[in-house]
Design a protein around this motif. Structure first.
Motif, short mmCIF file in Angstrom:
data_model
loop_
_atom_site.label_atom_id
_atom_site.label_comp_id
_atom_site.label_asym_id
_atom_site.label_seq_id
_atom_site.Cartn_x
_atom_site.Cartn_y
_atom_site.Cartn_z
N THR A 1 -26.34 -16.77 -8.37
CA THR A 1 -28.20 -16.73 -7.99
C THR A 1 -28.00 -17.95 -7.25
N THR B 76 -33.54 -13.51 -6.62
CA THR B 76 -35.31 -12.14 -6.37
C THR B 76 -35.23 -13.28 -4.89
N THR C 150 -28.70 -9.83 -13.19
CA THR C 150 -28.76 -9.38 -11.68
C THR C 150 -29.09 -10.78 -10.95
N GLU D 247 -35.13 -14.91 -13.13
CA GLU D 247 -35.93 -15.89 -12.96
C GLU D 247 -35.76 -16.85 -13.59
N GLU E 281 -34.69 -8.77 -14.41
CA GLU E 281 -34.48 -9.69 -13.69
C GLU E 281 -35.33 -10.62 -13.16
#
Length: 384
Positions: free
Chosen positions: A248, A46, A43, A201, A197
């Protein structure tokens, strides 16, 4: 709503000798599973991760990291936070206390067994006491074993903060973390405590804290390096997640991510690493530790590998595969613009290791003139 946690922190783990004595490697042997998938389920960042990383970048840009750490108020050490309400992993390297304890132990033991059991077995009581004191600054109870992946990462990171214990070598190098954390993350995924997800994180937050590390003159605070994976260890899903932090969070010189390359690694992991290398200039490769002093050691630009991204990825994999088995393999790939940025602001990349025909060179070992000379030689070779 998350499922309630079991009363037994070890529930869901396979039994073994690790239950009878402090033995992290036995725990890993009993519980780790190779990951045969690819990067398709990874992913992106966020909004919470982006906000935390923005605050971390502001801290770095203001060069306030060393001022922000471990403030004293009325003689008492205080915790440090980026955003207490939003952070998932608390603490910063060279955090409260400054004076860290040397230890020959394994920082992962704290997560697996908890401080209470380690004290009961007589495991380095002064070290455990120091870590427990640090944990109290963050209102964290480390007496029981970690019951979740978040706790396993937090417990281990606190042990790294409070001690001078590198898992491998003398330069605060970290290895074996991906497979250890992967066991906890997979258990939480299986029982519905986490989704992918959220797993990313946690790895992102850990990486942010490692990126905030700054040298303080103490050899133990050298910027950390992460080796993925160690010889004999299988590729894990968390190995993918750690490499994914270069997407990310964006490229970074620290923590230094170095892949111990082998044709035994899965095709999907090798290809993903090559793709990230071409895109970010933030991965390097070796066949074994320590890094080579001579032999097949080089730094190259992506356009020397092919005209298209897919061709560059294929050529890099082929090149690394062809050199597999050589104890002198050491390769990294840097884009011209990245090398130019390093040349313009070398202090920002002082802990970068570059591979040269004569062997691996840590830029921080060089004086400013020698560092400029090495970088200029590389840039000239790219343009020839």
């Amino acid at each position: 709503m998350p499922k309630p946690l079991p009363a037994d922190p070890w529930q869901g783990f396979q039994p073994g000798d690790w239950q009878q004595r402090a033995d992290v490697e036995s725990f890993i042997l009993c519980n780790s599973l190779p990951y045969t998938g690819d990067d398709s389920d990874l992913t992106g960042p966020t909004e919470r991760t982006q906000a935390i990383w923005l605050q971390a970048q502001m801290l770095l840009q203001a060069e306030r990291a060393t001022v922000h750490r471990g403030r004293r108020r009325g003689g008492a050490l205080q915790p440090d936070f980026l955003d207490r309400r939003e952070e998932l992993i608390f603490g910063m390297l060279a955090s409260p206390g400054g004076e860290r304890l040397p230890t020959g132990g394994d920082c992962r033991q704290l997560a697996l067994y908890g401080a209470r059991q380690l004290r009961h077995t007589g495991t380095q009581p002064e070290v455990i006491a120091a870590i427990a004191d640090l944990a109290r600054y963050y209102d964290i109870d480390i007496d029981p074993p970690a019951a979740t992946a978040q706790q396993a990462i937090q417990w281990t990171f606190l042990a790294l903060l409070a001690t001078r214990d590198p898992l491998v070598g003398r330069r605060r190098t970290l290895s074996g973390l991906d497979v250890f954390f992967d066991i906890y993350l997979q258990r939480d995924l299986d029982r519905g405590v986490l989704i992918e997800e959220e797993a990313q994180e946690l790895i992102d937050d850990l990486t942010i804290k490692l990126r905030l590390a700054r040298p303080t003159g103490d050899a133990a605070t050298v910027l950390p390096a992460l080796y993925l994976p160690l010889a004999g260890q299988t590729v894990t899903r968390t190995g993918f997640r750690l490499v994914n932090t270069l997407y990310t969070l964006g490229p970074a010189a620290a923590p230094h991510l170095l892949v111990l390359w082998s044709t035994a690694l899965s095709d999907t992991f090798r290809r993903f690493c090559a793709e990230v290398t071409i895109d970010t200039s933030s991965l390097s490769y070796a066949q074994a530790l320590p890094l080579p002093e001579a032999g097949h050691s080089r730094t190259m630009s992506p356009d020397r590998l092919g005209a298209t991204r897919s061709a560059q990825v294929y050529t890099l994999c082929q090149l690394l595969d062809a050199l597999d088995g050589s104890s002198t393999l050491g390769i990294n790939v840097l884009r011209r613009e990245v090398l130019s940025a390093i040349l313009a602001r070398p202090n920002r990349y002082g802990y970068l290791t570059v591979q040269l025909p004569g062997g691996a060179v840590d830029l921080h070992h060089l004086n400013p003139a020698a560092r400029q000379d090495v970088l200029q030689q590389l840039l000239t070779s790219f343009e020839s």
